[in-house]
Design a protein around this motif. Structure first.
Motif, PDB file in Angstrom:
ATOM      1  N   VAL A  20      97.629  50.281  18.161  1.00 20.07           N
ATOM      2  CA  VAL A  20      97.436  51.679  17.773  1.00 20.07           C
ATOM      3  C   VAL A  20      98.536  52.044  16.779  1.00 20.07           C
ATOM      4  CG1 VAL A  20      97.051  54.003  18.620  1.00 20.07           C
ATOM      5  CG2 VAL A  20      96.602  52.054  20.118  1.00 20.07           C
ATOM      6  N   THR A  21      98.157  52.501  15.575  1.00 25.43           N
ATOM      7  CA  THR A  21      99.163  52.637  14.531  1.00 25.43           C
ATOM      8  C   THR A  21      98.628  53.474  13.382  1.00 25.43           C
ATOM      9  OG1 THR A  21     100.690  51.355  13.165  1.00 25.43           O
ATOM     10  CG2 THR A  21      98.434  50.508  13.348  1.00 25.43           C
ATOM     11  N   VAL A  46      93.439  50.437  15.811  1.00 25.11           N
ATOM     12  CA  VAL A  46      93.124  51.857  15.715  1.00 25.11           C
ATOM     13  C   VAL A  46      94.095  52.463  14.713  1.00 25.11           C
ATOM     14  CG1 VAL A  46      92.964  54.059  16.911  1.00 25.11           C
ATOM     15  CG2 VAL A  46      92.355  51.948  18.106  1.00 25.11           C
ATOM     16  N   GLY A  48      95.252  55.913  12.644  1.00 25.12           N
ATOM     17  CA  GLY A  48      95.194  57.343  12.884  1.00 25.12           C
ATOM     18  C   GLY A  48      95.094  58.188  11.636  1.00 25.12           C
ATOM     19  N   THR A  81      95.173  62.297  16.927  1.00 30.86           N
ATOM     20  CA  THR A  81      95.936  61.442  17.843  1.00 30.86           C
ATOM     21  C   THR A  81      95.744  61.812  19.306  1.00 30.86           C
ATOM     22  OG1 THR A  81      97.902  62.866  17.694  1.00 30.86           O
ATOM     23  CG2 THR A  81      97.681  61.097  16.062  1.00 30.86           C
ATOM     24  N   LEU A  86      91.284  58.865  21.012  1.00 27.83           N
ATOM     25  CA  LEU A  86      91.621  57.453  21.176  1.00 27.83           C
ATOM     26  C   LEU A  86      90.647  56.777  22.136  1.00 27.83           C
ATOM     27  CD1 LEU A  86      93.453  55.025  20.697  1.00 27.83           C
ATOM     28  CD2 LEU A  86      94.949  55.873  22.527  1.00 27.83           C
ATOM     29  N   VAL A  90      88.165  53.489  21.338  1.00 30.24           N
ATOM     30  CA  VAL A  90      88.303  52.157  21.947  1.00 30.24           C
ATOM     31  C   VAL A  90      87.231  51.869  22.989  1.00 30.24           C
ATOM     32  CG1 VAL A  90      90.800  52.205  21.570  1.00 30.24           C
ATOM     33  CG2 VAL A  90      89.892  52.918  23.791  1.00 30.24           C
ATOM     34  N   VAL A 102      97.798  46.810  25.265  1.00 26.70           N
ATOM     35  CA  VAL A 102      97.775  47.959  24.363  1.00 26.70           C
ATOM     36  C   VAL A 102      99.164  48.048  23.744  1.00 26.70           C
ATOM     37  CG1 VAL A 102      97.555  50.457  24.147  1.00 26.70           C
ATOM     38  CG2 VAL A 102      96.042  49.198  25.702  1.00 26.70           C
ATOM     39  N   ASN A 104     101.352  50.168  20.979  1.00 29.47           N
ATOM     40  CA  ASN A 104     101.494  51.277  20.049  1.00 29.47           C
ATOM     41  C   ASN A 104     102.648  50.986  19.090  1.00 29.47           C
ATOM     42  OD1 ASN A 104     101.253  54.127  19.065  1.00 29.47           O
ATOM     43  ND2 ASN A 104     103.333  54.192  19.883  1.00 29.47           N
ATOM     44  N   PHE A 109     101.070  58.312  18.195  1.00 33.78           N
ATOM     45  CA  PHE A 109     100.172  57.931  19.281  1.00 33.78           C
ATOM     46  C   PHE A 109     100.920  57.579  20.573  1.00 33.78           C
ATOM     47  CE2 PHE A 109      97.003  57.004  15.907  1.00 33.78           C
ATOM     48  CZ  PHE A 109      95.899  57.613  16.471  1.00 33.78           C
ATOM     49  N   ALA A 113      98.573  56.433  23.684  1.00 30.57           N
ATOM     50  CA  ALA A 113      98.585  54.994  23.946  1.00 30.57           C
ATOM     51  C   ALA A 113      99.266  54.685  25.275  1.00 30.57           C
ATOM     52  CB  ALA A 113      99.286  54.257  22.804  1.00 30.57           C
TER      53      ALA A 113
END
Length: 452
Positions: A20-21, A46, A48, A81, A86, A90, A102, A104, A109, A113
């Motif tokens: 997640v980024t 993911v 953002g 976010t 999220l 996903v 997961v 981050n 996030f 996350a």
């Protein structure tokens, strides 16, 4: 460690890690792709709202960019976010893939996350630590022994400023990042003109101004146990401005006594324990004042910003992207002590529209435009001091002005040397070798300006 199966992904599905980024952050962590391949896991991305859709498409269409190797079904671009967004992004992966981790990478996030990882029974900082690390007031409440004197500016912000008895002070929004909105104030009269800069519902702190050098402590933590920690010295522009923008980092921090190092590391451990930090990388910022008092400025439940992970790789030889992934997968990372010292220095720039950056003998990398940072491999412990790269975080045509927060900076140099080297001299030489050119907006008739 448990693996979420929802309605049951196919048994033959490859194990996966949800990363997640945003592009601006992930550009520094591209080694995660190779680290995932070596560990037999598929990265699912993911991105953002700070990622422009056109930039993501451009980099994914560029055969020279690592993201071009990621299949279309392994990338999701979400508009905000929130945890709900999220989860919607996903959900198909949770039904169809064997999600084992997961990870981050970035600030925005952190909370969502953290909640996702904990709900899946996967390693992560934990929902409590993630929430506290996104809010400076919660940090003051969680670790009062490390806090400066502070008050919250309520509905009567001007009146609260008048009643505060610990000037000089600092105005600090509780939930912003990148030093945004952080301002030095000498007294109540300085506070009132600044109040319109903060939204009517924004939580704003007024804190005593702590003098002394600022440091950050980066930690790799598994199940609440610090496996590795390093201290980075920080420079800011606070001496000449009312801002607190970070203008340099040195890893490991020089000129600390063993007792001072112990104070900072102990304060870091105390904070992580207070917020019940679980697993991942943490980044805590402190001031060391009076020689023996450590005061918490802020903390983050994610990798550090700027080039700090790059600095630690140059200093130790560790691959911190691989370490991040190992922690997310529930295994101990490979760690190492410092064998060199590395520094990043942000440069002054002219005002106007950025047109070009040139440097003598050191490559210039337009990391914002290219969506990727240079790799900067570590050298032998006794290799001569050297400048590695000039990093341009802005794009051609961007307006350069005050460096009021981290987003206002434009160009930095990265260098390293043996632990005993004089990096001040190397940094001065590296800075003198850089020319930043901009077209000024005023006065009329001038076509350009260069600063060297």
């Amino acid at each position: 460690m448990t693996t979420f199966r929802a309605s049951g992904p196919p048994p033959a599905a490859d194990p996966a890690v949800v990363v997640v980024t945003d592009l601006i952050v992930f550009a520094k962590h591209l080694r995660l792709l190779d680290a995932a391949r070596l560990r037999g896991v598929t990265p699912l991305f993911v991105f953002g709202p700070e990622t422009a859709g056109r930039d993501l498409a451009r980099h994914r269409a560029d055969p020279d960019h690592p993201l071009s190797r990621v299949p279309d079904g392994d990338v999701v671009h979400v508009p905000d976010t929130s945890l709900e967004t999220l989860l919607r992004g996903v959900a198909p992966w949770l039904r169809e893939r064997r999600v084992r981790a997961v990870l981050n990478v970035g600030e925005v996030f952190v909370e969502a996350a953290g909640a996702l990882a904990q709900s899946l029974g996967l390693p992560g900082p934990g929902t409590h630590a993630a929430q506290v690390c996104r809010n400076k007031l919660l940090q003051r409440l969680a670790a009062p022994a490390l806090a400066p004197r502070w008050t919250v500016l309520g509905a009567d912000r001007a009146g609260d400023a008048e009643r505060f008895g610990a000037y000089p002070a600092v105005l600090k929004p509780a939930s912003r990042m990148s030093s945004s909105g952080v301002r030095a104030v000498a007294g109540p009269a300085d506070v009132v003109p600044l109040l319109p800069e903060y939204g009517p519902g924004e939580l704003v702190l007024l804190e005593e101004r702590i003098t002394g050098r600022e440091y950050s402590v980066e930690s790799l933590v598994r199940d609440g146990v610090v496996l590795w920690a390093g201290i980075t010295a920080k420079d800011t522009n606070e001496a000449d401005t009312a801002f607190f923008t970070e203008t340099g980092h040195t890893s490991p921090a020089p000129h600390l006594t063993p007792a001072q190092e112990a104070l900072l590391l102990d304060a870091n451990s105390a904070f992580l324990g207070a917020v019940r930090f679980g697993t991942g990388m943490s980044h805590t910022e402190f001031r060391l004042t009076g020689g023996d008092r450590v005061v918490l400025m802020e903390a983050a439940a994610r990798p550090p910003g700027d080039a700090i992970t790059r600095l630690w790789r140059l200093a130790t030889g560790m691959d911190q992207d691989a370490a991040l992934l190992d922690l997310a997968l529930g295994t101990d990372p490979v760690t190492a002590p410092p064998r060199r010292r590395a520094r990043q220095v942000y440069l002054d720039h002219p005002r106007g529209l950025l047109t070009d950056v040139r440097a003598d003998d050191v490559p210039v990398h337009w990391v914002g435009e290219r969506g990727r940072w240079p790799d900067l491999p570590p050298a032998a412990a006794d290799a001569p001091s050297r400048g590695h790269a000039v990093l341009v975080s802005r794009s051609r045509g961007d307006l350069l002005g005050d460096q009021a927060d981290s987003r206002g900076r434009s160009v930095s140099v990265v260098l390293d040397g043996p632990l005993g080297a004089d990096l001040d001299a190397v940094a001065r030489d590296a800075a003198r070798a850089v020319t930043i050119s901009a077209v000024p907006l005023t006065p009329a008739g001038r076509t350009g300006e260069a600063v060297r």
